[in-house]
Design a protein around this motif. Structure first.
Motif, PDB file in Angstrom:
ATOM      1  N   ASP A 138       5.852  12.159  14.104  1.00  0.00           N
ATOM      2  CA  ASP A 138       4.924  11.049  13.856  1.00  0.00           C
ATOM      3  C   ASP A 138       4.436  10.989  12.411  1.00  0.00           C
ATOM      4  O   ASP A 138       3.593  10.164  12.073  1.00  0.00           O
ATOM      5  CB  ASP A 138       3.716  11.110  14.808  1.00  0.00           C
ATOM      6  N   GLU A 139       4.975  11.835  11.512  1.00  0.00           N
ATOM      7  CA  GLU A 139       4.568  11.794  10.111  1.00  0.00           C
ATOM      8  C   GLU A 139       5.388  10.778   9.323  1.00  0.00           C
ATOM      9  O   GLU A 139       6.545  10.502   9.644  1.00  0.00           O
ATOM     10  CB  GLU A 139       4.713  13.176   9.463  1.00  0.00           C
ATOM     11  N   PRO A 169       0.832  -1.215   0.000  1.00  0.00           N
ATOM     12  CA  PRO A 169       0.000   0.000   0.000  1.00  0.00           C
ATOM     13  C   PRO A 169       0.865   1.264   0.000  1.00  0.00           C
ATOM     14  O   PRO A 169       2.054   1.225   0.312  1.00  0.00           O
ATOM     15  CB  PRO A 169      -0.794  -0.113   1.314  1.00  0.00           C
ATOM     16  N   ASP A 170       0.232   2.384  -0.307  1.00  0.00           N
ATOM     17  CA  ASP A 170       0.894   3.692  -0.250  1.00  0.00           C
ATOM     18  C   ASP A 170       0.593   4.311   1.119  1.00  0.00           C
ATOM     19  O   ASP A 170      -0.543   4.641   1.434  1.00  0.00           O
ATOM     20  CB  ASP A 170       0.367   4.594  -1.361  1.00  0.00           C
ATOM     21  N   PHE A 171       1.638   4.454   1.960  1.00  0.00           N
ATOM     22  CA  PHE A 171       1.451   4.960   3.323  1.00  0.00           C
ATOM     23  C   PHE A 171       1.636   6.476   3.420  1.00  0.00           C
ATOM     24  O   PHE A 171       1.520   7.042   4.505  1.00  0.00           O
ATOM     25  CB  PHE A 171       2.452   4.291   4.277  1.00  0.00           C
ATOM     26  N   SER A 172       1.951   7.128   2.310  1.00  0.00           N
ATOM     27  CA  SER A 172       2.239   8.563   2.366  1.00  0.00           C
ATOM     28  C   SER A 172       1.039   9.339   2.889  1.00  0.00           C
ATOM     29  O   SER A 172      -0.113   9.031   2.576  1.00  0.00           O
ATOM     30  CB  SER A 172       2.638   9.089   0.984  1.00  0.00           C
ATOM     31  N   GLY A 173       1.338  10.359   3.719  1.00  0.00           N
ATOM     32  CA  GLY A 173       0.291  11.198   4.287  1.00  0.00           C
ATOM     33  C   GLY A 173      -0.304  10.656   5.566  1.00  0.00           C
ATOM     34  O   GLY A 173      -1.147  11.314   6.187  1.00  0.00           O
ATOM     35  N   GLU A 192      12.122   5.054  13.412  1.00  0.00           N
ATOM     36  CA  GLU A 192      11.918   6.465  13.732  1.00  0.00           C
ATOM     37  C   GLU A 192      13.236   7.226  13.639  1.00  0.00           C
ATOM     38  O   GLU A 192      14.272   6.755  14.127  1.00  0.00           O
ATOM     39  CB  GLU A 192      11.324   6.615  15.139  1.00  0.00           C
ATOM     40  N   LYS A 193      13.206   8.402  13.021  1.00  0.00           N
ATOM     41  CA  LYS A 193      14.413   9.207  12.844  1.00  0.00           C
ATOM     42  C   LYS A 193      14.038  10.688  12.822  1.00  0.00           C
ATOM     43  O   LYS A 193      12.902  11.054  12.525  1.00  0.00           O
ATOM     44  CB  LYS A 193      15.125   8.834  11.544  1.00  0.00           C
ATOM     45  N   TYR A 194      15.046  11.542  13.143  1.00  0.00           N
ATOM     46  CA  TYR A 194      14.818  12.987  13.075  1.00  0.00           C
ATOM     47  C   TYR A 194      14.815  13.436  11.619  1.00  0.00           C
ATOM     48  O   TYR A 194      15.634  12.982  10.814  1.00  0.00           O
ATOM     49  CB  TYR A 194      15.907  13.743  13.842  1.00  0.00           C
ATOM     50  N   ASP A 195      13.899  14.325  11.292  1.00  0.00           N
ATOM     51  CA  ASP A 195      13.797  14.825   9.923  1.00  0.00           C
ATOM     52  C   ASP A 195      13.226  16.240   9.968  1.00  0.00           C
ATOM     53  O   ASP A 195      12.095  16.447  10.413  1.00  0.00           O
ATOM     54  CB  ASP A 195      12.890  13.918   9.090  1.00  0.00           C
ATOM     55  N   VAL A 206       8.934   1.110   7.224  1.00  0.00           N
ATOM     56  CA  VAL A 206       8.328   2.441   7.127  1.00  0.00           C
ATOM     57  C   VAL A 206       9.081   3.392   8.060  1.00  0.00           C
ATOM     58  O   VAL A 206       9.210   3.121   9.258  1.00  0.00           O
ATOM     59  CB  VAL A 206       6.831   2.408   7.508  1.00  0.00           C
ATOM     60  N   GLU A 207       9.598   4.493   7.501  1.00  0.00           N
ATOM     61  CA  GLU A 207      10.300   5.496   8.304  1.00  0.00           C
ATOM     62  C   GLU A 207       9.312   6.559   8.778  1.00  0.00           C
ATOM     63  O   GLU A 207       8.537   7.098   7.990  1.00  0.00           O
ATOM     64  CB  GLU A 207      11.415   6.155   7.496  1.00  0.00           C
ATOM     65  N   ILE A 208       9.365   6.838  10.089  1.00  0.00           N
ATOM     66  CA  ILE A 208       8.470   7.809  10.715  1.00  0.00           C
ATOM     67  C   ILE A 208       9.315   8.915  11.356  1.00  0.00           C
ATOM     68  O   ILE A 208      10.345   8.640  11.977  1.00  0.00           O
ATOM     69  CB  ILE A 208       7.585   7.136  11.784  1.00  0.00           C
ATOM     70  N   SER A 209       8.875  10.164  11.214  1.00  0.00           N
ATOM     71  CA  SER A 209       9.650  11.306  11.716  1.00  0.00           C
ATOM     72  C   SER A 209       9.501  11.490  13.228  1.00  0.00           C
ATOM     73  O   SER A 209       8.411  11.350  13.785  1.00  0.00           O
ATOM     74  CB  SER A 209       9.204  12.590  11.009  1.00  0.00           C
TER      75      SER A 209
END
Length: 342
Positions: A75-76, A43-47, A66-69, A96-99
């Motif tokens: 949490d985006e 699936p497309d997880f964007s947004g 999870e990483k700093y961005d 999946v990378e989450i900010s």
């Protein structure tokens, strides 16, 4: 009668079935399958946020990193591997990378620092400096009283640091600084720092360094009101009319001995330029000149060994022309040998 009972029973059965269906929980988002029952499209997880992804796709094997961005809020969604639409085995792992939000930086302790210096350092950290001025008996004028957030607080890049800056005492005691000998630029700067205004006049008859303060109308250390006007007299004419030139006299460095060298403007000694030179270590003598009128410049040398004095160089410079016109009146590069042998 039997028909009525049968119809009523059928109605109750339909009503119960409809009621039971209406109480069902909403289904999770469908995952696109392929002809192979063990294969799915990613699936497309964007947004979406992490919580939304977990709720919509509970059966997928998703690993979150999870990483700093700086470009994404906390949490985006940032990225995914494999990309959306890729066919994979339904049990394969999806990364999946989450900010975690922007990278955090520590607010330094700027208490007591000059606001100009602190502002530069704050902006170098990727933060925004906002300035609020306030009276302070304890902290010097234009220095920081405190910050918000306070020192050692961790904040995201791009955050605003409010600097509370001292105006000095509410009842200020302004003392006139000593500006004699300063350039007009330095005098203007120190006057502004001390909340004093300047009234500037020029004296083009002075033989002192053009562009410097030769007189001030209020004595140094005199207490005045804030924004008081102090008259200063500047040597020469308006700075825009000042022109400059340099004279250079080459020296025979094969000689040895110490010489005292004195400099004169229109026959008047410039005492601060007097110097002692070991001639064997000296290849040339330079003198930077500036002015707005016509002046004569002389260089006299005295042998420390014999005590004899002679003229090394004399020149007339006309600063009214651009570039300044130069007329050499005397030049004796052998004067050092002559004085040593006198």
């Amino acid at each position: 009668m039997k028909k009525v009972i049968a119809v009523f029973a059928a109605f109750l059965m339909v009503f119960c079935i409809a009621g039971c269906d209406s109480g069902k929980k909403p289904q999770e988002s469908a995952v696109t399958t392929t002809a192979d029952p063990n294969s799915i499209e990613v699936p497309d997880f964007s947004g979406l946020t992490r919580v939304q992804i977990e709720m919509k796709y509970p059966k997928l094997n998703i690993k979150f990193d999870e990483k700093y961005d700086d470009s994404a809020e906390e949490d985006e969604f940032i990225s995914q591997t494999p990309s959306a639409g890729t066919k994979i085995n339904k049990d394969d792992e999806i990364l999946v990378e989450i900010s975690l939000g922007g990278k955090l930086v520590e607010v330094d302790d700027y208490t007591g620092r000059n606001i100009d210096d602190a502002k530069t350092l704050i902006e170098k950290q990727g933060l925004v400096c906002d300035i609020v001025y306030d009276d302070s008996e304890a902290v010097a004028r234009n220095c920081i009283i405190s910050t918000m957030p306070s020192a050692r607080t961790m904040v995201e890049k791009g955050s605003t640091v409010i600097c509370y800056v001292s105006l000095g005492s509410a009842v200020q005691e302004i003392r006139v600084p000593d500006m004699l000998g300063m350039s007009i630029e330095d005098a203007s700067k120190i006057a502004e720092e001390n909340s004093i205004g300047l009234t500037i006049t020029y004296d083009n008859t002075s033989i002192l360094e053009p562009g410097t303060v030769i007189k001030q109308g209020v004595d140094p250390d005199t207490v005045v009101e804030p924004n008081a006007k102090v008259e200063v007299v500047i040597a020469g004419e308006n700075a825009s009319a000042i022109r400059r030139t340099t004279i250079t006299v080459n020296v025979n460095s094969s000689l040895e001995g110490e010489f005292e060298i004195k400099y004169y403007i229109d026959g008047t000694l410039v005492p601060e330029k007097t110097e002692i030179k070991e001639i064997s270590l000296t290849r040339k003598i330079e003198w930077e000149l500036s002015g707005t009128d016509v002046h004569t410049y002389s260089i006299m040398v005295t042998s420390r060994a014999t005590g004899q004095t002679g003229k090394l160089y004399e020149i007339e410079v006309d600063f009214t022309t651009d570039p300044p016109a130069r007329n050499i009146l005397d030049s004796n590069v052998n004067i050092f040998r002559e004085l040593m042998n006198a």
